[in-house]
Design a protein around this motif. Structure first.
Motif, PDB file in Angstrom:
ATOM      1  N   ARG A  78       8.046   2.532  -4.053  1.00 52.97           N
ATOM      2  CA  ARG A  78       8.065   1.074  -3.825  1.00 52.97           C
ATOM      3  C   ARG A  78       8.144   0.404  -5.189  1.00 52.97           C
ATOM      4  O   ARG A  78       7.990   1.092  -6.220  1.00 52.97           O
ATOM      5  N   TYR A 116       5.022  -4.415  -7.606  1.00 53.72           N
ATOM      6  CA  TYR A 116       3.961  -4.599  -8.619  1.00 53.72           C
ATOM      7  C   TYR A 116       3.825  -6.076  -8.975  1.00 53.72           C
ATOM      8  O   TYR A 116       4.756  -6.868  -8.788  1.00 53.72           O
ATOM      9  N   MET A 138      -0.408   1.839   3.705  1.00 50.79           N
ATOM     10  CA  MET A 138      -1.392   1.984   2.626  1.00 50.79           C
ATOM     11  C   MET A 138      -2.491   0.940   2.823  1.00 50.79           C
ATOM     12  O   MET A 138      -2.208  -0.204   3.145  1.00 50.79           O
TER      13      MET A 138
HETATM   14  O1  PYC Z   1       1.555   4.570  -6.042  1.00 54.67           O
HETATM   15  O2  PYC Z   1       2.253   4.079  -4.046  1.00 54.67           O
HETATM   16  C1  PYC Z   1       1.572   4.744  -4.818  1.00 54.67           C
HETATM   17  C2  PYC Z   1       0.764   5.839  -4.292  1.00 54.67           C
HETATM   18  C3  PYC Z   1       0.563   6.124  -3.010  1.00 54.67           C
HETATM   19  C4  PYC Z   1      -0.237   7.222  -2.970  1.00 54.67           C
HETATM   20  C5  PYC Z   1      -0.517   7.605  -4.232  1.00 54.67           C
HETATM   21  N1  PYC Z   1       0.123   6.738  -5.038  1.00 54.67           N
END
Ligand code: PYC
Ligand code: FAD
Length: 425
Positions: free
Chosen positions: A90, A93, A285
């Protein structure tokens, strides 16, 4: 021959070739890359055969005229964090500097299979970052607005919209940490991590890069303040320039050149379930409950959490993290409560105080470091290699990595991306 005729004959060729190689136990398959002995010296030695090191070597060979290049890997290529991560890609940020760097990387991902002529299975199934509190939602709006100002795709979803996309998720108000909304980056997704290493390796090899596995760098030789080569388990190898990309071992390599970096090395774990029928076609997430989950093409749920709190180099991790992690995932997805977990593993991630990488020249002339990607460097693999190749070839930062040099730790110009990192550390 017309196009249909030509594809039929190609298919016939590959079916025969598959059958021939199956009966010969694959002994006659040509190698995807050579395994040369090290030459006495190279113009550029890249230390570390993960995705970032291989991408650096590839872009050095493809886009810069730097002479002979070798990648030295202490184990097997992709055996470090590249082959251990949960493959989330992705570019959402917060700050301009990192948004531009990760977005460059995402744009390279979008053409990577064609560029390398190797299917890295980049799947833009979208990445959803959940909010569970009012402050989460304020942060989500802020980051999403910042992303849009930078031309990065970002949507805000309501709980009803989340439920429509992910029917298996519990978005009821009854949950201990109810889902109040989410940001969604449609161009985000996942890629096949091993294929990324193999694709860059094959493409770099075809441009003359020597990829040397089972070759550990044990010392960095310097003369009059400039690098002159590396000591390795296969003898001394001279080098005009040395580019170090060793993920969780940056301090170990820095120490060899009497440098100290502000990085901490922590274990980060992940686990996969038994394969399930398709149930989740995007990436979820959650910072607040500390879990992320996607479903691999094989059907496994790919799950991870935050880092283990202690520092160390053991590539495993403690059970308490997994316990909390699966509890969080079951809270979000009650239907996963009876799914069995198949495998668990860990990698070592080097974390900087501002959760941003170091891509930099060093006080030793001809010695460069690319490290500190922490929990989030897989998504950066092509972009990191691209800017690092520029830095090494031209002996100066590219505008995209100028803010990520070592000097930010003395000037104080840190770029705090802990929120966007999405993984507790
Ligand atoms: O940076 O998107 C991320 C990520 C997800 C799991 C570990 N890092
Ligand atoms: P590596 O692949 O680790 O390569 C470094 C190489 O250097 C290794 O192969 C190592 O053997 C070699 N090396 C070390 N010392 C020496 C030496 N002395 N001599 C020669 N070679 C040496 N990032 C994301 O963006 N999305 C995610 O979903 C994600 N999930 C993750 C989940 C886990 C469990 C882990 C551990 C990490 C995760 N990351 C994620 C982070 C990501 O994996 C890393 O930032 C990234 O892969 C680093 O790539 P690399 O090529 O620098 O490292």
């Amino acid at each position: 021959m017309d196009r249909i005729g030509s594809s039929v004959s190609k298919n016939r060729y590959s079916i025969f070739s598959l059958a021939r190689n199956a009966v010969s136990y694959h002994q006659n398959w040509s190698e995807a890359w050579r395994s040369p002995d090290p030459a006495p010296a190279y113009d550029v030695v890249v230390v570390g055969g993960g995705g970032h090191g291989l991408a650096t070597a590839y872009y050095l060979a493809a886009e810069h005229d730097v002479g002979r290049i070798a990648v030295l890997e202490k184990g097997w290529i992709g055996g470090g964090n590249t082959g251990r991560n949960t493959t989330i890609v992705r570019s959402n940020y917060l700050w301009d500097e990192s948004a531009h760097l990760y977005e460059k990387s995402l744009q390279l991902w979008e053409g990577l299979s064609q560029e390398l002529n190797f299917n890295v299975m980049f799947s833009q199934r979208g990445v959803m970052n959940l909010g569970h509190t009012l402050q989460d939602m304020r942060d989500i709006y802020r980051r999403s607005n910042a992303n849009r100002l930078n031309g990065i795709d970002s949507e805000i979803l309501t709980p009803a919209e989340i439920k429509a996309k992910v029917p298996a998720m519990n978005v009821s108000g009854e949950a201990r940490y109810p889902v109040l909304g989410a940001s969604f980056q449609p161009r985000g997704g996942v890629a096949r991590h091993d294929a990324v290493a193999w694709g860059f390796a094959r493409a770099a090899d075809s441009r003359g890069v020597d990829i040397i596995q089972n070759c550990e760098v044990t010392g960095i030789r310097r003369e009059s303040g400039a690098v002159s080569g590396v000591e390795t388990t296969r003898g001394f190898i001279g080098a005009g320039k040395v580019a170090v990309v060793v993920a969780g071992h940056a301090s170990v390599l820095a120490d060899m050149a009497e440098l100290r970096f502000p990085v901490e090395s922590h274990p980060l774990q992940a686990l996969v379930s038994e394969p399930l029928k398709p149930v989740l076609d995007t990436v979820i997430m959650s910072n607040a409950v500390h879990g992320y989950v996607s479903q691999s093409d094989k059907g496994e749920l790919v799950i991870g959490a935050g880092v283990d709190a202690y520092t160390g180099y053991g590539q495993r991790g403690s059970f308490s993290i997994i316990e909390g992690n699966v509890a969080a995932i079951v809270e979000l997805f009650p239907i996963f409560s009876r799914v069995r977990m198949l495998r668990q593993w860990g990698g070592i991630v080097d974390v900087c105080p501002d959760a941003c990488p170091i891509i930099s020249k060093t006080p030793v002339q001809g010695l460069y470091f690319n490290c500190g990607w922490g929990t989030g460097g897989f998504k950066a693999t092509p972009g990191s290699g691209w800017v690092f190749a520029h830095t090494v070839a031209r002996d100066e930062a590219h505008p995209l990595n100028a803010a990520f040099e070592l000097e930010r730790f003395t000037t104080g110009a840190l770029i705090d991306e802990h929120g966007a990192a999405g993984v507790a550390h």
